[in-house]
Design a protein around this motif. Structure first.
Motif, PDB file in Angstrom:
ATOM      1  N   VAL A   1     -74.877  89.644   7.149  1.00 52.39           N
ATOM      2  CA  VAL A   1     -75.739  90.252   6.142  1.00 52.39           C
ATOM      3  C   VAL A   1     -76.775  91.173   6.805  1.00 52.39           C
ATOM      4  O   VAL A   1     -77.310  92.091   6.170  1.00 52.39           O
ATOM      5  N   SER A   2     -76.996  90.966   8.116  1.00 53.55           N
ATOM      6  CA  SER A   2     -77.958  91.814   8.825  1.00 53.55           C
ATOM      7  C   SER A   2     -77.460  93.247   8.965  1.00 53.55           C
ATOM      8  O   SER A   2     -78.219  94.144   9.281  1.00 53.55           O
ATOM      9  N   ASN A   3     -76.160  93.453   8.761  1.00 54.01           N
ATOM     10  CA  ASN A   3     -75.605  94.795   8.918  1.00 54.01           C
ATOM     11  C   ASN A   3     -75.337  95.492   7.594  1.00 54.01           C
ATOM     12  O   ASN A   3     -74.593  96.462   7.548  1.00 54.01           O
ATOM     13  N   SER A   4     -75.918  94.982   6.509  1.00 55.87           N
ATOM     14  CA  SER A   4     -75.572  95.552   5.210  1.00 55.87           C
ATOM     15  C   SER A   4     -76.634  96.529   4.741  1.00 55.87           C
ATOM     16  O   SER A   4     -77.809  96.425   5.078  1.00 55.87           O
ATOM     17  N   MET A   5     -76.179  97.473   3.953  1.00 52.44           N
ATOM     18  CA  MET A   5     -77.102  98.430   3.351  1.00 52.44           C
ATOM     19  C   MET A   5     -77.716  97.784   2.112  1.00 52.44           C
ATOM     20  O   MET A   5     -77.034  97.110   1.345  1.00 52.44           O
ATOM     21  N   GLU A   6     -78.987  98.051   1.929  1.00 57.13           N
ATOM     22  CA  GLU A   6     -79.711  97.371   0.864  1.00 57.13           C
ATOM     23  C   GLU A   6     -79.111  97.585  -0.531  1.00 57.13           C
ATOM     24  O   GLU A   6     -78.985  96.643  -1.310  1.00 57.13           O
ATOM     25  N   HIS A   7     -78.713  98.823  -0.835  1.00 59.50           N
ATOM     26  CA  HIS A   7     -78.207  99.045  -2.202  1.00 59.50           C
ATOM     27  C   HIS A   7     -76.892  98.320  -2.424  1.00 59.50           C
ATOM     28  O   HIS A   7     -76.593  97.851  -3.516  1.00 59.50           O
ATOM     29  N   GLU A   8     -76.090  98.182  -1.365  1.00 59.65           N
ATOM     30  CA  GLU A   8     -74.835  97.434  -1.511  1.00 59.65           C
ATOM     31  C   GLU A   8     -75.107  95.951  -1.714  1.00 59.65           C
ATOM     32  O   GLU A   8     -74.419  95.272  -2.486  1.00 59.65           O
ATOM     33  N   LEU A   9     -76.099  95.456  -0.994  1.00 59.20           N
ATOM     34  CA  LEU A   9     -76.459  94.052  -1.142  1.00 59.20           C
ATOM     35  C   LEU A   9     -76.942  93.759  -2.559  1.00 59.20           C
ATOM     36  O   LEU A   9     -76.519  92.786  -3.198  1.00 59.20           O
ATOM     37  N   ILE A  10     -77.788  94.633  -3.085  1.00 59.95           N
ATOM     38  CA  ILE A  10     -78.336  94.417  -4.436  1.00 59.95           C
ATOM     39  C   ILE A  10     -77.218  94.432  -5.485  1.00 59.95           C
ATOM     40  O   ILE A  10     -77.166  93.595  -6.387  1.00 59.95           O
ATOM     41  N   GLU A  11     -76.303  95.379  -5.305  1.00 58.29           N
ATOM     42  CA  GLU A  11     -75.170  95.462  -6.236  1.00 58.29           C
ATOM     43  C   GLU A  11     -74.340  94.169  -6.180  1.00 58.29           C
ATOM     44  O   GLU A  11     -73.964  93.597  -7.208  1.00 58.29           O
ATOM     45  N   ALA A  12     -74.075  93.702  -4.958  1.00 56.26           N
ATOM     46  CA  ALA A  12     -73.273  92.489  -4.794  1.00 56.26           C
ATOM     47  C   ALA A  12     -73.977  91.281  -5.406  1.00 56.26           C
ATOM     48  O   ALA A  12     -73.343  90.441  -6.060  1.00 56.26           O
ATOM     49  N   LEU A  13     -75.291  91.205  -5.212  1.00 54.62           N
ATOM     50  CA  LEU A  13     -76.031  90.057  -5.754  1.00 54.62           C
ATOM     51  C   LEU A  13     -75.969  90.038  -7.281  1.00 54.62           C
ATOM     52  O   LEU A  13     -75.897  88.968  -7.902  1.00 54.62           O
ATOM     53  N   GLY A  14     -75.968  91.224  -7.893  1.00 50.42           N
ATOM     54  CA  GLY A  14     -75.813  91.289  -9.343  1.00 50.42           C
ATOM     55  C   GLY A  14     -74.490  90.675  -9.782  1.00 50.42           C
ATOM     56  O   GLY A  14     -74.428  89.905 -10.759  1.00 50.42           O
ATOM     57  N   LYS A  15     -73.416  91.003  -9.058  1.00 48.84           N
ATOM     58  CA  LYS A  15     -72.092  90.439  -9.399  1.00 48.84           C
ATOM     59  C   LYS A  15     -72.069  88.938  -9.176  1.00 48.84           C
ATOM     60  O   LYS A  15     -71.476  88.187  -9.951  1.00 48.84           O
ATOM     61  N   ILE A  16     -72.693  88.508  -8.095  1.00 51.05           N
ATOM     62  CA  ILE A  16     -72.753  87.066  -7.801  1.00 51.05           C
ATOM     63  C   ILE A  16     -73.479  86.333  -8.921  1.00 51.05           C
ATOM     64  O   ILE A  16     -73.058  85.266  -9.370  1.00 51.05           O
ATOM     65  N   ASN A  17     -74.539  86.950  -9.410  1.00 54.41           N
ATOM     66  CA  ASN A  17     -75.371  86.268 -10.409  1.00 54.41           C
ATOM     67  C   ASN A  17     -74.618  86.003 -11.710  1.00 54.41           C
ATOM     68  O   ASN A  17     -74.901  85.033 -12.408  1.00 54.41           O
ATOM     69  N   THR A  18     -73.662  86.876 -12.037  1.00 56.99           N
ATOM     70  CA  THR A  18     -72.907  86.678 -13.287  1.00 56.99           C
ATOM     71  C   THR A  18     -71.582  85.972 -13.040  1.00 56.99           C
ATOM     72  O   THR A  18     -70.772  85.835 -13.949  1.00 56.99           O
ATOM     73  N   SER A  19     -71.331  85.547 -11.830  1.00 56.69           N
ATOM     74  CA  SER A  19     -70.076  84.852 -11.497  1.00 56.69           C
ATOM     75  C   SER A  19     -70.264  83.348 -11.645  1.00 56.69           C
ATOM     76  O   SER A  19     -71.390  82.867 -11.781  1.00 56.69           O
ATOM     77  N   PRO A  20     -69.149  82.598 -11.586  1.00 56.33           N
ATOM     78  CA  PRO A  20     -69.299  81.134 -11.705  1.00 56.33           C
ATOM     79  C   PRO A  20     -69.703  80.443 -10.396  1.00 56.33           C
ATOM     80  O   PRO A  20     -69.775  79.225 -10.356  1.00 56.33           O
ATOM     81  N   VAL A  21     -69.955  81.186  -9.331  1.00 57.04           N
ATOM     82  CA  VAL A  21     -70.260  80.544  -8.046  1.00 57.04           C
ATOM     83  C   VAL A  21     -71.538  79.696  -8.158  1.00 57.04           C
ATOM     84  O   VAL A  21     -72.459  80.042  -8.895  1.00 57.04           O
ATOM     85  N   ASN A  22     -71.556  78.553  -7.467  1.00 53.86           N
ATOM     86  CA  ASN A  22     -72.735  77.693  -7.525  1.00 53.86           C
ATOM     87  C   ASN A  22     -73.836  78.141  -6.574  1.00 53.86           C
ATOM     88  O   ASN A  22     -75.017  78.065  -6.900  1.00 53.86           O
ATOM     89  N   VAL A  23     -73.431  78.595  -5.380  1.00 54.02           N
ATOM     90  CA  VAL A  23     -74.418  78.851  -4.329  1.00 54.02           C
ATOM     91  C   VAL A  23     -74.091  80.156  -3.608  1.00 54.02           C
ATOM     92  O   VAL A  23     -72.934  80.399  -3.245  1.00 54.02           O
ATOM     93  N   ALA A  24     -75.097  80.998  -3.389  1.00 56.95           N
ATOM     94  CA  ALA A  24     -74.927  82.212  -2.584  1.00 56.95           C
ATOM     95  C   ALA A  24     -75.574  81.985  -1.217  1.00 56.95           C
ATOM     96  O   ALA A  24     -76.750  81.627  -1.145  1.00 56.95           O
ATOM     97  N   TYR A  25     -74.788  82.175  -0.167  1.00 58.49           N
ATOM     98  CA  TYR A  25     -75.259  81.898   1.187  1.00 58.49           C
ATOM     99  C   TYR A  25     -75.634  83.168   1.937  1.00 58.49           C
ATOM    100  O   TYR A  25     -74.874  84.149   1.938  1.00 58.49           O
ATOM    101  N   ILE A  26     -76.762  83.099   2.615  1.00 55.45           N
ATOM    102  CA  ILE A  26     -77.153  84.126   3.583  1.00 55.45           C
ATOM    103  C   ILE A  26     -76.616  83.672   4.934  1.00 55.45           C
ATOM    104  O   ILE A  26     -76.993  82.605   5.425  1.00 55.45           O
ATOM    105  N   VAL A  27     -75.722  84.456   5.517  1.00 49.70           N
ATOM    106  CA  VAL A  27     -75.105  84.076   6.789  1.00 49.70           C
ATOM    107  C   VAL A  27     -75.546  85.052   7.876  1.00 49.70           C
ATOM    108  O   VAL A  27     -75.258  86.243   7.805  1.00 49.70           O
ATOM    109  N   ASP A  28     -76.253  84.524   8.866  1.00 52.98           N
ATOM    110  CA  ASP A  28     -76.714  85.344   9.987  1.00 52.98           C
ATOM    111  C   ASP A  28     -75.651  85.275  11.092  1.00 52.98           C
ATOM    112  O   ASP A  28     -75.851  84.657  12.126  1.00 52.98           O
ATOM    113  N   SER A  29     -74.524  85.946  10.832  1.00 51.83           N
ATOM    114  CA  SER A  29     -73.353  85.819  11.723  1.00 51.83           C
ATOM    115  C   SER A  29     -73.673  86.169  13.166  1.00 51.83           C
ATOM    116  O   SER A  29     -73.084  85.609  14.091  1.00 51.83           O
ATOM    117  N   PHE A  30     -74.548  87.131  13.372  1.00 51.65           N
ATOM    118  CA  PHE A  30     -74.815  87.608  14.730  1.00 51.65           C
ATOM    119  C   PHE A  30     -76.033  86.911  15.357  1.00 51.65           C
ATOM    120  O   PHE A  30     -76.388  87.202  16.494  1.00 51.65           O
TER     121      PHE A  30
END
Lengths: 311, 311
Positions: free
Chosen positions: A136-165
Motif C-alpha cells: 500500500v506504500s506504493n499506491s497513488m492516493e486517488h487509486e486508493l480512495i477509489e478502491a476503498l469506496g468499492k471495498i466499503n460497498t462490498s461484503p468484505v468484513n475487514v480491509a487490511y493495510i499491508v506494509d509489504s515492504f
C-alpha cells in the motif's frame, strides 16, 4: 480487537511451508491457550496454479488434511489466505464443511476488483473474509480512495493495510488509517506489518490505539525477510486478561529457537535497506542467498544506483 | 538535532570494552563520514573507583591515550560518560587540554543533586554537559518534577530521558517529553532508548518529531542486553543531507557482523520479558550466561512469581 497469528502462513515463506504436523498442532494449541483469536494456518492456493514441488502442505490447506492434523478445534479460529489468480474456487468447500473460518484475499491495489470478486464467492460459501491490500506504500492516493469506496460497498468484513515492504513509519500508518476510516467507514480494519525498520510492533500497537480491530503477528516475528510483529510482544502489551504470553514462550523456546538456527528472518541489514528505499525485499533475499550476503555497502550502492538509471 | 553514537561506550558493556585501537579509530572515521555529531568513546570513570582488571581502556578514557588513538579530530565531537560516585575529578583535565568535548553524567533520580554537582565541575572545566536520568520509568512523578526544577536552574546543557529497562512505549515517552518540556523549559533534551520491546528506534524518532534535540544510537544497536536504537536506521530516516548511511554500513559489515558472532545483544526473549515487567535486565543477562539460556517460560514464571512474593 482480535489477534491473528500468521506464523505458519508467513513463516512458510521462509521454509517453504516445511512444518511438521506435530509442529503446527503445537502452535495451534499454544495460540489457543494464549487466547489468540485466529491462526492463519497457510495459503489456500491451488496446487495446479502455483509451484507444488518440494512445497509443504500449508501452501494448499487441503480440508481433509486440516481435519486430520487438528482433530479438535478450540476457540481459536482458523484462517487461510489466497492470492488473486492462484486459487481455484472449485477446490473450496462451503464453510460449514471446512475447518477454516476466515479466508483472506491478498491483492495489489490494481487488482482490488478481482479481489472483491473472490471475496463475494467466499462470502457466499459462508466464510468470514478480509481483503489485504499489499504494497500500500506504493499506491497513488486517488487509486486508493477509489478502491476503498468499492471495498466499503462490498461484503468484505475487514480491509487490511499491508506494509509489504516494511517501509512505513508511525506517521504513515496514521495517515493510512485515517484514509481507510474516511473512505471505508462501514468496515473493520486490520494491520499486517513487516519489521524491516524495527517498526512492525510499534506500527501495530499504534493501529490498536487508533481503533484498528485486526492485528497480525507471528511467533518470534517469523515471516519472510525481516518478518512480522512478534506475537509475544503483542501479548505482553495488551491488557485484556484473556491473553496469556506463557504458552507462546513455551513453543518459542521449544520450536522457534531451534528453527531460527536453520532459517533466517528478522532484523537483517539488507532488509533494512530495502525498507528504507520502499522496495520489495526480493533483492535483499537474493543477496542473503549469495556469497556476498554481508556486503551491505555494495548492496546499498547497487540499490541506490538503479534508481538513477531508471530516471 | 544532533546524533550521539554510543557504540563504544554502551557496546563496551557487552565485551568489557575490549575494542582494539584500530576498531575504535575506524568507528570514529565512519561516524565522521556519516555526519554523526558526537561519538561517545567510553566512560571516564576512575580506575581506582571501579573494577579495572581485565577491562579495556574505553572504561577510563585516559586523555593521553585518546590522543594517541585519534590523532586528528574531525567535525564529530567526542563524549564520555561518568557515573556518580565513580569519577575522580582530579583525573579530569580542563576541556581545552582534552580530546573530549562533552561529559555526560548518569545518575538515578535520587542522585540528581550529586549529578548536578558533577555537572557544575565539568562545566567550570569547559566541557559541554548532559545529565542522564536513568531508570526514569521507575520514578515517582513528584520526585521527577522536583528534579527537573533543579536541572532547569543548573548549568547543564541537556537533560536526558534514559529508558534503562527498555520498558517504555511511545505514549510513555510522549508523556515524559511533555513533563521535561514543562518543568525544565530552558534546557535541551535527549533520548537514550533500549530495544527490549523493539521500541528503541520508534521511541527515538518519536522524540525527534517532538523536538528532542539529542538522539542516542549505536551501530547495529550494539549495547547492553537488548541494545540501543540502531544508528543505521536513524541515518536512513533523517532527511538532513549532512547524514550519510554508507560509511556506517561499511563498518557494520566489516566489524560488527563478526563481533556479533562472538557477543550477543539485541532482541532476545529474556530481555523482552524484563522490559515488559519494567525490570533491570540483569536477571535476563544471568539467564543468558547460564545453561538454561533458552528456558523462557520458566524464566517468565520466576520473574512473575517474585512479584507476588514481594507483596
Amino acid at each position: 480487537m482480535r489477534l491473528l497469528d500468521c506464523t505458519i502462513r508467513d513463516g512458510g515463506l521462509v521454509n517453504n511451508w516445511d512444518f511438521s504436523e506435530d509442529f503446527v498442532r503445537r502452535v495451534y494449541l499454544a495460540l489457543s491457550q494464549a487466547g489468540v483469536d485466529y491462526m492463519e494456518i497457510g495459503y489456500k492456493n491451488s496446487p495446479n496454479l502455483v509451484e507444488s514441488k518440494g512445497v509443504g502442505p500449508w501452501r494448499f490447506c487441503d480440508d481433509q488434511y486440516l481435519k486430520e492434523v487438528i482433530p479438535e478445534k478450540t476457540n481459536t479460529k482458523l484462517s487461510a489466505i489466497v492470492d488473486v489468480g492462484r486459487v481455484d474456487i472449485e477446490e473450496v468447500l462451503p464453510a460449514e464443511e471446512s475447518h477454516l473460518d476466515l479466508i483472506r484475499v491478498a491483492c495489489y491495489l490494481k487488482d482490488v476488483e478481482k479481489g472483491l470478486e473472490l471475496v463475494k464467492t467466499f462470502n457466499r460459501l459462508g466464510y468470514e473474509t478480509t481483503l489485504n491490500i499489499m504494497a500500500v506504500s506504493n499506491s497513488m492516493e486517488h487509486e486508493l480512495i477509489e478502491a476503498l469506496g468499492k471495498i466499503n460497498t462490498s461484503p468484505v468484513n475487514v480491509a487490511y493495510i499491508v506494509d509489504s515492504f516494511g517501509s512505513l513509519y508511525n506517521r504513515d500508518f496514521e495517515y493510512l488509517i485515517d484514509k481507510f476510516k474516511k473512505h471505508a467507514p462501514d468496515k473493520e480494519f486490520g494491520i499486517h506489518a513487516h519489521n524491516n525498520l524495527q517498526m512492525a510492533f510499534s506500527n501495530t500497537i499504534l493501529g490498536a490505539q487508533q481503533g484498528v480491530q485486526f492485528l497480525d503477528c507471528s511467533i518470534y516475528g517469523m515471516g519472510r525477510a525481516a518478518g512480522n510483529c512478534p506475537t509475544e510482544l503483542l501479548l505482553g502489551y495488551l491488557k485484556n486478561p484473556k491473553y496469556e504470553i506463557r504458552p507462546v514462550l513455551e513453543v518459542l523456546e521449544q520450536l522457534f529457537i531451534p528453527l531460527r538456527e536453520k532459517f533466517e528472518w528478522g532484523y537483517i541489514i539488507p532488509y533494512a535497506i530495502t525498507g528504507q528505499l520502499n522496495e520489495h525485499p526480493r533483492s535483499g533475499m537474493a543477496l542473503r542467498n549469495s556469497e556476498n550476503k554481508n556486503q551491505f555497502a555494495a548492496f546499498h550502492d547497487k540499490m541506490t544506483t538503479v534508481e538513477t538509471m531508471d530516471s
